[in-house]
Design a protein around this motif. Structure first.
Motif, mmCIF file in Angstrom:
data_model
loop_
_atom_site.group_PDB
_atom_site.id
_atom_site.type_symbol
_atom_site.label_atom_id
_atom_site.label_comp_id
_atom_site.label_asym_id
_atom_site.label_seq_id
_atom_site.Cartn_x
_atom_site.Cartn_y
_atom_site.Cartn_z
ATOM 1 N N PHE A 488 1.285 -1.225 0.233
ATOM 2 C CA PHE A 488 0.006 -0.370 -0.207
ATOM 3 C C PHE A 488 0.704 1.196 -0.039
ATOM 4 C CE2 PHE A 488 0.179 -1.572 3.714
ATOM 5 C CZ PHE A 488 0.273 -1.245 4.493
ATOM 6 N N PRO A 489 0.412 2.180 -0.962
ATOM 7 C CA PRO A 489 1.309 3.278 -1.020
ATOM 8 C C PRO A 489 1.336 4.427 0.445
ATOM 9 C CG PRO A 489 -0.233 3.858 -2.011
ATOM 10 C CD PRO A 489 -0.765 1.950 -1.364
ATOM 11 N N PHE A 490 2.362 5.234 0.201
ATOM 12 C CA PHE A 490 2.287 6.507 1.376
ATOM 13 C C PHE A 490 3.027 7.675 0.795
ATOM 14 C CE2 PHE A 490 2.104 2.971 4.466
ATOM 15 C CZ PHE A 490 1.395 3.577 5.015
ATOM 16 N N LEU A 556 7.096 12.504 -2.085
ATOM 17 C CA LEU A 556 7.780 11.368 -1.924
ATOM 18 C C LEU A 556 6.374 10.022 -1.935
ATOM 19 C CD1 LEU A 556 10.384 9.992 -0.537
ATOM 20 C CD2 LEU A 556 10.082 10.189 1.495
ATOM 21 N N VAL A 557 6.597 9.444 -2.515
ATOM 22 C CA VAL A 557 5.966 8.252 -2.874
ATOM 23 C C VAL A 557 6.606 6.703 -2.251
ATOM 24 C CG1 VAL A 557 4.016 7.207 -4.128
ATOM 25 C CG2 VAL A 557 4.870 9.306 -4.252
ATOM 26 N N PHE A 558 6.272 6.155 -1.234
ATOM 27 C CA PHE A 558 6.415 5.403 -0.833
ATOM 28 C C PHE A 558 5.948 3.779 -0.759
ATOM 29 C CE2 PHE A 558 6.802 7.438 3.028
ATOM 30 C CZ PHE A 558 6.102 6.017 3.821
ATOM 31 N N GLU A 559 5.924 2.555 -1.309
ATOM 32 C CA GLU A 559 5.317 1.382 -0.624
ATOM 33 C C GLU A 559 5.276 0.857 0.462
ATOM 34 O OE1 GLU A 559 3.209 0.175 -4.227
ATOM 35 O OE2 GLU A 559 5.605 -0.895 -4.602
ATOM 36 N N VAL A 560 4.740 0.065 1.945
ATOM 37 C CA VAL A 560 4.759 -0.645 2.953
ATOM 38 C C VAL A 560 4.126 -2.024 2.291
ATOM 39 C CG1 VAL A 560 4.318 -1.335 5.500
ATOM 40 C CG2 VAL A 560 4.720 1.082 4.553
ATOM 41 N N ASP A 570 4.959 -9.358 8.950
ATOM 42 C CA ASP A 570 6.338 -8.459 9.382
ATOM 43 C C ASP A 570 6.168 -7.458 7.928
ATOM 44 O OD1 ASP A 570 7.711 -10.395 10.401
ATOM 45 O OD2 ASP A 570 7.815 -12.283 8.531
ATOM 46 N N PHE A 571 6.760 -6.291 7.911
ATOM 47 C CA PHE A 571 7.114 -5.627 6.828
ATOM 48 C C PHE A 571 8.466 -4.888 6.863
ATOM 49 C CE2 PHE A 571 3.190 -5.063 10.608
ATOM 50 C CZ PHE A 571 2.124 -4.605 9.149
ATOM 51 N N ALA A 572 8.133 -4.500 5.005
ATOM 52 C CA ALA A 572 9.448 -3.942 4.499
ATOM 53 C C ALA A 572 9.098 -2.776 3.938
ATOM 54 C CB ALA A 572 9.912 -5.109 3.205
ATOM 55 N N ILE A 573 9.872 -2.227 3.983
ATOM 56 C CA ILE A 573 9.845 -0.284 3.027
ATOM 57 C C ILE A 573 10.182 -0.906 1.437
ATOM 58 C CG2 ILE A 573 10.236 2.088 2.791
ATOM 59 C CD1 ILE A 573 9.450 1.947 5.826
ATOM 60 N N TYR A 574 9.677 -0.158 0.386
ATOM 61 C CA TYR A 574 9.544 0.180 -0.735
ATOM 62 C C TYR A 574 9.913 1.562 -0.968
ATOM 63 C CZ TYR A 574 10.163 -5.011 -1.573
ATOM 64 O OH TYR A 574 10.487 -6.731 -1.670
ATOM 65 N N HIS A 575 11.236 1.408 -2.212
ATOM 66 C CA HIS A 575 11.304 2.569 -2.617
ATOM 67 C C HIS A 575 11.611 3.236 -3.703
ATOM 68 C CE1 HIS A 575 12.975 7.313 -3.566
ATOM 69 N NE2 HIS A 575 11.407 7.603 -2.983
ATOM 70 N N ASN A 576 11.066 3.438 -5.211
ATOM 71 C CA ASN A 576 11.814 3.185 -6.849
ATOM 72 C C ASN A 576 11.352 1.859 -6.843
ATOM 73 O OD1 ASN A 576 11.814 5.560 -6.981
ATOM 74 N ND2 ASN A 576 13.791 5.921 -6.115
ATOM 75 N N GLY A 577 10.658 0.562 -5.922
ATOM 76 C CA GLY A 577 10.827 -0.246 -6.570
ATOM 77 C C GLY A 577 11.802 -1.373 -6.020
ATOM 78 N N LYS A 578 12.833 -0.382 -4.915
ATOM 79 C CA LYS A 578 13.932 -1.382 -4.051
ATOM 80 C C LYS A 578 13.584 -1.182 -3.094
ATOM 81 C CE LYS A 578 17.233 0.223 -7.819
ATOM 82 N NZ LYS A 578 18.732 0.998 -7.575
#
Length: 593
Positions: A488-490, A556-560, A570-578
């Protein structure tokens, strides 16, 4: 110079079933993964109990700071039991459990010794862990233990609120279980008790000819405090791959409530005066000998009477001087059924609901109802369920220690699967969400749909918003696929004059209510965790947005990403697909009280 086993990638896997009444531990190590062992050889006051597969979840704080636990507690010593249930808030306990004598006794004992539930759990886990470390060392060698990584898996009831995981993590830390090791950091993960029990059961069922793709079954994990149900559909049998079929369920209706009901029967039979005269040690022996190792495991609903001699101290002194023989009390089958039935009926009703849900989903009932857990070995419970399901659904109950140790063994299998170890090849492809998960967001104001309390002016975007409206990215009953994690995006905005940002934090919320709450301010929306991302971003490199006043902002757009493994999120963060490095992402679970 001795070679270091960590160079060869050895990992010691430890599965801990921290139960309401009994706790068990299983372990294995990666070079001998097929050799799973269950810890025993407990320090015991009674020699006959020393080699059981589990130890009582009990602790006693004696004089001069002497602490005893499990089987080593003297029978006449005051002790804390049931303290596992104190990990969750009063309001999350059913009224009958909250008012239980055992819960009140546990709270009073902790208060007397100035202990919080987290602290007493940490004390117990420390003693349990020290014993297990010693047994593992004696089994696989000190060198292997010293130079192997450790992966600890702790089981939790599936019905518990999410904040309990944070409190358990805190207790594990206080217990010293995550201390520094030569081979690196100890990994800690959690798995729900019914899924752990199911993994052990599925492992035993692999290669059975009566199990085919499309079959479904219900696993009923009956423990000391909780009973959890989970249903699976078989996707393939070689290797065994399953998916959770419908939303699981559970309740606080384990064996301890039968025990408490039996004590009420005894007190009534003895009479209040005689019962109050009885020493604590005598009471413990009576329950241990006549109930735990006598009536309870053998009762099957049969018509029978049981005679118990009234202990010496309960007899009137004048009657003893007159040479009066010791009186007896008689328990009938109706007395014993009266202790069992309220709890058994609750379990039967839950199994009925789970079976009905499977039938609705698959248009066919489950092939098996499989009983596991300590209380899952109960003959009377098995007979009651077997007689209840006479329409082609078969109730299965293993004998021996298998059902009792299923949860700690399943916890080991869970960790082995995470590490890709081939011996335990059970794969759970998808799980069903038992709660909603989401985030609050600001949306364009609509007077027809939004609460006036949420109306606010957004200075940056120059528009009226409805603040803190819940967006649920996962709802109750949704599939949580292991192959397709939920993302989901932030979105964050920064003024053009800002140079860098170093730390971002977002909070995830949860709710078990239906229909879905619309506002963050609703009482049934609670905080699950806060995800923090330590990063150094050049603000000027981000895309821009210009509002109606001509002010420029950077976006700034990133995904959790949220994944579910064994009921543990468990959670991870993705930014620019990485994916961002785990060392830069911290998840703090809410541990509200």
């Amino acid at each position: 110079m001795a070679s270091t086993e960590s160079d060869n990638g050895n990992t010691v896997i430890v599965g801990i079933d921290f139960g309401t009444t009994y706790s068990g531990v299983a372990f294995t190590w990666s070079k001998k993964i097929e050799r799973m062992e269950v810890i025993s050889s407990w320090d015991a006051e009674l020699h006959s109990s020393s080699d059981e597969e589990k130890t009582p979840t009990a602790i006693s704080f004696g004089s001069k700071r002497k602490v005893s636990w499990g089987y080593s507690i003297p029978l006449d010593a005051k002790q804390a039991r049931w303290f596992k249930l104190l990990l969750i808030d009063d309001k999350d306990l059913p009224a009958d459990v909250r008012k239980s004598t055992k819960i009140k006794e546990a709270r009073a004992y902790l208060k007397k010794h100035n202990k919080t539930p987290i602290a007493v759990i940490a004390d117990f886990l420390r003693l349990l862990w020290n014993h297990c470390n010693q047994r593992i060392t004696e089994t696989v060698s000190r060198n292997l233990v010293n130079y192997s990584k450790f992966h600890i898996v702790i089981t939790l009831p599936a019905i518990w609120p999410d904040y309990a995981r944070g409190r358990m993590r805190e207790a594990v830390g206080q217990a010293g279980m995550l201390g520094e090791r030569v081979a690196g950091e100890t990994t800690l993960s959690f798995i729900s008790e019914p899924e752990a029990a199911a993994l052990a059961t599925l492992s035993d069922m692999e290669d059975r000819r009566d199990i085919e793709a499309g079959d479904s079954f219900v696993v009923v994990d009956c423990g000391g405090g909780t009973v959890d149900l989970i249903s699976y559909e078989v996707i393939s049998t070689g290797p065994m791959v399953v998916r959770e079929c419908v939303k699981g369920q559970g309740g606080l209706c384990g064996a301890v409530f039968v025990d408490e009901a039996f004590l009420k029967v005894l007190k009534q039979k003895f009479g209040g005066k005689a019962w109050d005269k009885m020493k604590a040690q005598t009471r413990c022996r009576l329950v241990h000998d006549d109930w735990e190792h006598g009536i309870k495991p053998t009762f099957n609903g049969q018509k029978q009477t049981w005679v118990i001699n009234m202990p010496f101290e309960c007899i009137d002194l004048k009657a003893i001087k007159a040479g009066f023989t010791l009186p007896k009390i008689t328990l009938t089958a109706d007395d014993i059924r009266g202790a069992f039935d309220p709890t058994v009926e609750k379990i039967r009703a839950m199994v009925d609901e789970q079976v009905a849900a499977v039938k609705l989903k698959k248009e066919a009932g489950p092939k098996y109802v499989i009983m596991v857990g300590g209380f899952g070995r109960c003959k009377y419970l098995f007979t009651s369920l077997k007689e209840h399901f006479e329409d082609g659904i078969e109730v299965l109950q293993s004998r021996g220690s298998g059902p009792w140790t299923a949860i700690c063994r399943g916890a080991v299998i869970h960790a082995a699967n995470i590490q890709g170890l081939p011996t335990f090849s059970v794969d759970i492809q998808a799980r069903v969400a038992r709660a909603k998960y989401g985030v609050p967001c600001n949306v364009e104001w609509c007077p027809e749909t939004h609460d006036p309390r949420d109306k606010a002016w957004d200075e940056d975007c120059q528009e009226w918003d409805a603040r803190d409206q819940m967006e649920w990215f996962l709802k109750i009953g949704d599939d949580m696929s292991t192959n397709k994690p939920v993302r989901f995006p932030f979105w964050s905005m920064y003024a053009a004059e800002e140079a860098t940002t170093t730390r971002l934090s977002e909070t995830i919320y949860t709710s078990a209510n239906s229909p879905s709450p619309k506002r963050l301010g609703d009482n049934n929306v609670v905080e699950l965790c806060t995800i923090s991302w330590d990063t150094k971003l050049d603000i000027s490199s981000l895309p821009t947005f210009t509002n109606s006043l001509g002010k420029v902002f950077h976006e700034l757009v990133f995904e959790v990403e949220m994944t579910c493994a064994g009921g543990s999120l468990d959670f991870a963060i993705y930014h620019n697909g990485k994916r961002q490095g785990s060392k830069n992402v911290v998840v703090d679970y809410e541990t509200r009280s």
